[in-house]
Design an enzyme around this catalytic site. Structure first.
Site, mmCIF file in Angstrom:
data_model
loop_
_atom_site.group_PDB
_atom_site.id
_atom_site.type_symbol
_atom_site.label_atom_id
_atom_site.label_comp_id
_atom_site.label_asym_id
_atom_site.label_seq_id
_atom_site.Cartn_x
_atom_site.Cartn_y
_atom_site.Cartn_z
ATOM 1 N N ARG A 40 0.858 -1.182 0.000
ATOM 2 C CA ARG A 40 0.000 0.000 0.000
ATOM 3 C C ARG A 40 0.895 1.234 0.000
ATOM 4 O O ARG A 40 1.933 1.269 0.681
ATOM 5 C CB ARG A 40 -0.922 0.028 1.227
ATOM 6 C CG ARG A 40 -2.111 -0.913 1.137
ATOM 7 C CD ARG A 40 -3.093 -0.485 0.060
ATOM 8 N NE ARG A 40 -4.274 -1.323 -0.028
ATOM 9 C CZ ARG A 40 -4.373 -2.432 -0.741
ATOM 10 N NH1 ARG A 40 -3.326 -2.853 -1.441
ATOM 11 N NH2 ARG A 40 -5.500 -3.119 -0.791
ATOM 12 N N HIS A 58 -1.762 -0.153 -9.821
ATOM 13 C CA HIS A 58 -2.372 -0.987 -8.782
ATOM 14 C C HIS A 58 -3.021 -2.228 -9.422
ATOM 15 O O HIS A 58 -4.204 -2.519 -9.219
ATOM 16 C CB HIS A 58 -3.417 -0.204 -7.986
ATOM 17 C CG HIS A 58 -3.724 -0.836 -6.651
ATOM 18 N ND1 HIS A 58 -4.235 -0.137 -5.590
ATOM 19 C CD2 HIS A 58 -3.593 -2.113 -6.210
ATOM 20 C CE1 HIS A 58 -4.406 -0.949 -4.555
ATOM 21 N NE2 HIS A 58 -4.023 -2.163 -4.924
ATOM 22 N N GLU A 63 -4.978 7.350 -5.671
ATOM 23 C CA GLU A 63 -5.222 6.483 -6.819
ATOM 24 C C GLU A 63 -6.561 6.847 -7.455
ATOM 25 O O GLU A 63 -7.549 7.024 -6.737
ATOM 26 C CB GLU A 63 -5.223 5.010 -6.387
ATOM 27 C CG GLU A 63 -3.864 4.544 -5.869
ATOM 28 C CD GLU A 63 -3.852 3.063 -5.499
ATOM 29 O OE1 GLU A 63 -4.901 2.396 -5.619
ATOM 30 O OE2 GLU A 63 -2.792 2.575 -5.084
#
Length: 305
Positions: free
Chosen positions: A229, A277, A258
């Site tokens: 993360r 991601h 994001e």
């Protein structure tokens, strides 16, 4: 007992629908992954179960979800999108899915490591611009990989990397053992690793875990890989270390914001390889993920009966 998959992209929706069995609880699929948190209460329409991918579920929004009792979060990083403790106070239980993409994420971490070591992304960018960029890469055989956090993903990284001729060391908050991996204290790992790969869950203890001081304690010229993360790293300190060259290269799949804004400082640095991601995104991992989501729904419905 009803459920709603509120933010299903096309491929996940197809897999989820295909895996449904005749006696499963009814789950409606919203085939639109691009929704906002404020749309969630209306989409649920009183359903007790929400299956949620990467849409935030703030506590104030959850309060408006009449009847909601269970959140099936598609992954382990629910804290990036909701507060499980506050939801529990509302009588809403958060269910996580672990292990579904361990191999997929591990392979992505290794791909980022090799790309960073050989400057693949930089050469690709320059060649498309008409430039013939040739620089010395880092030969990884004989080098040390340090794994910070050692769960299923890190174990898969170790399994694969141990066959490549690298030394693998690891630090974990609780004692672990794994064949071929030497477990060391954090200070030793930071000082000795040519590559540091992060595999920590995000919680109150790990938020900002890779501090400016810990970055400074890393070996000069280190490669940093993060498929965990973004918030486990002090982003400003990392950017400063990339600019100074203390971090040779960063391979990143996760970010504080994001999607990553086009004008973000990380997009301006030549010694960063960025992926969206998507470390967990393989057909095999998606099959595992949807199967685990259905198992949660079945178990919840059976418990209610």
């Amino acid at each position: 007992m009803r459920g709603v998959f509120v933010d299903a992209n096309g491929s996940l929706a197809d897999i989820f629908e295909r895996q449904q069995k005749p006696n499963d609880p009814p789950v409606r699929i919203n085939r639109n992954a691009d929704i906002t948190a404020d749309q969630v209460p209306a989409l649920l329409d009183g359903a007790e179960i929400i299956i949620i991918d990467h849409t935030p579920l703030p506590t104030d929004v959850a309060r408006r979800c009449i009847g909601l009792k269970h959140v099936v979060f598609l992954g382990t990083g629910a804290r990036s999108y909701m507060n499980p403790e506050e939801l529990a106070e509302l009588g809403i239980e958060v269910h996580l899915i672990k292990g579904y993409g361990d191999t997929a994420v591990a392979e992505c971490a290794i791909a980022l490591m090799w790309s960073a070591a050989r400057g693949i992304s930089a050469m690709d960018r320059e060649m498309r611009a008409g430039n013939w960029l040739r620089e010395d890469g880092m030969q990884l055989t004989g080098k040390t990989l340090g794994l910070i956090g050692f769960g299923g993903i890190a174990a898969e990284v170790a399994r694969i990397v141990l066959g490549s001729g690298m030394r693998v060391i690891a630090w974990n908050r609780s004692p672990k053992k794994y064949p071929g991996v030497e477990f060391v204290d954090l200070e030793t790992l930071l000082a000795q690793s040519h590559v540091v790969s992060l595999h920590l869950l995000l919680n109150d203890e790990t938020r900002g875990f890779i501090t400016r001081d810990r970055i400074a304690a890393m070996r000069p010229g280190v490669i940093l890989v993060n498929t965990a993360r973004g918030a486990v790293v002090d982003e400003t300190a990392m950017i400063d270390a990339l600019k100074s060259g203390h971090i040779r290269h960063a391979g990143l799949d996760v970010y504080n914001i994001e999607p990553l804004p086009a004008d973000h400082a990380l997009t301006k640095l030549p010694n960063v390889t960025l992926s969206a991601h998507s470390a967990f995104r393989t057909p095999e991992a998606s099959e595992n993920l949807m199967g685990a989501a259905w198992e949660h729904c079945r178990r919840i419905a059976e418990g209610d009966e």
